[in-house]
Design an enzyme around this catalytic site. Structure first.
Site, mmCIF file in Angstrom:
data_model
loop_
_atom_site.group_PDB
_atom_site.id
_atom_site.type_symbol
_atom_site.label_atom_id
_atom_site.label_comp_id
_atom_site.label_asym_id
_atom_site.label_seq_id
_atom_site.Cartn_x
_atom_site.Cartn_y
_atom_site.Cartn_z
ATOM 1 N N ASP A 116 1.083 -1.085 0.131
ATOM 2 C CA ASP A 116 0.001 -0.027 -0.023
ATOM 3 C C ASP A 116 0.881 1.285 0.075
ATOM 4 O O ASP A 116 1.473 1.705 1.097
ATOM 5 C CB ASP A 116 -0.832 0.015 1.262
ATOM 6 N N HIS A 135 0.279 7.790 4.181
ATOM 7 C CA HIS A 135 0.965 7.086 5.166
ATOM 8 C C HIS A 135 2.342 7.413 5.464
ATOM 9 O O HIS A 135 2.810 6.834 6.394
ATOM 10 C CB HIS A 135 0.610 5.733 5.119
ATOM 11 N N ILE A 195 -1.013 9.153 8.583
ATOM 12 C CA ILE A 195 -1.699 8.356 9.654
ATOM 13 C C ILE A 195 -1.346 6.849 9.245
ATOM 14 O O ILE A 195 -0.883 6.779 8.205
ATOM 15 C CB ILE A 195 -3.104 8.465 9.237
ATOM 16 N N GLY A 200 -5.329 1.702 8.009
ATOM 17 C CA GLY A 200 -6.109 0.909 8.600
ATOM 18 C C GLY A 200 -6.009 -0.527 8.715
ATOM 19 O O GLY A 200 -6.238 -1.120 9.514
#
Length: 290
Positions: free
Chosen positions: A193, A198, A213, A216
């Site tokens: 990803d 991120h 962040i 998830g």
């Protein structure tokens, strides 16, 4: 362009080969915090973590299915006929993984991706992107990613299930904390990803965050590992499925507080960010096991 639900649901599934080996599994496990366990006298030394990190003892946590093949199943779903959306309006709302048998440390499979459902939430649409994998011995796993697309609702479709349930009123059977390393997202993204949200502070700022962040799905994997270690004796082969709703963000450097309520073959889980007054992170999370 509005989502054409009928066209999306009628589209032929997309298939393609994927493969992985022990290095992919080890990298994924390290990306979700394997290798050390907090709370030990010497947290840098934990022989139990070798089942996630040492090739001669390796097992595969079922959440690895979300990154096998570099997670291309979700990308294929978002490019299906009838789906023409602005990726800036896309949010990952939830995830479920069901394994049909333990995932081998090395393997190859055929992965099939399709849009399994389209729901109309009024101001948003929800896509259920299903990815299934099978090898020569039969089905391996089924992934469902629930994707919210802001501004694409209102087309008159079925509203779909809410997916929310009340938490037990009793105290949890287990409460554990798992630190998120400051570099956790940088390591996790190597499993496939590459979203700069991120990693790149400037990109994160444009998205409305003061810093990058955590993925998830990294939180999801960390949570499943915590449940496996706490309730299932570290035996990943006992996990049958894990589903969750992404309720809030996690920042690298924070601490996950993971509450577990156990039943005969089910663990109910709540995950919060300890340093932010237990802000919700994962909700409606259930782990089925043998």
């Amino acid at each position: 362009m509005p989502i054409d639900a009928e066209k999306a649901l009628a589209a032929e599934p997309r298939t393609g080969p994927i493969s992985w080996d022990h290095k992919d599994v080890q990298l994924y496990h390290l990306g979700i915090g394997a290798g050390t366990r907090p709370g030990l006298a010497d947290p840098a030394v934990d022989p139990g973590e070798l089942r996630y990190t040492l090739e001669s003892r390796l097992q595969v946590l079922p959440s690895f299915a979300t990154v096998a093949g570099a997670g291309l199943g979700m990308t294929a779903g978002l490019s299906s006929p009838g789906i023409d959306v602005d990726l800036a309006a896309v949010l990952h709302g939830g995830q479920s993984v069901r394994v049909h048998r333990p995932i081998p440390v090395r393997g190859s499979a055929v992965q099939t991706s399709k849009v399994a459902a389209v729901y109309d939430k009024g101001k948003a649409a929800v896509l259920v992107l299903r990815t299934e994998a099978a090898d020569d011995d039969g089905p391996l796993w089924t992934n469902d990613a629930r994707i919210f697309v802001r501004g694409e609702g209102g087309f008159g479709g079925e509203r779909g299930p809410s997916g929310r349930t009340a938490y037990p009123k009793t105290a949890p059977d287990h409460v554990v904390e798992r630190p998120v390393r400051p570099d956790q997202a940088l390591l996790y993204r190597l499993s496939g990803d590459w979203n700069p949200l991120h990693a790149d502070p400037a990109f994160a700022a444009r998205a409305g965050f003061d810093r990058p962040i955590l993925h998830g799905l990294c939180t999801y994997g960390m949570t499943l590992k915590a449940v496996t270690d706490t309730v299932l004796g570290g035996d990943a082969a006992r996990v049958r499925s894990c589903r969750t709703r992404f309720a809030g963000v996690v920042f690298p450097g924070e601490t996950l507080r993971i509450r577990m309520w156990t039943a005969e073959d089910l663990v109910r889980v709540e995950v919060t960010a300890a340093e932010r007054d237990d802000a919700a992170v994962l909700g409606d999370t259930f782990v089925e096991h043998s």
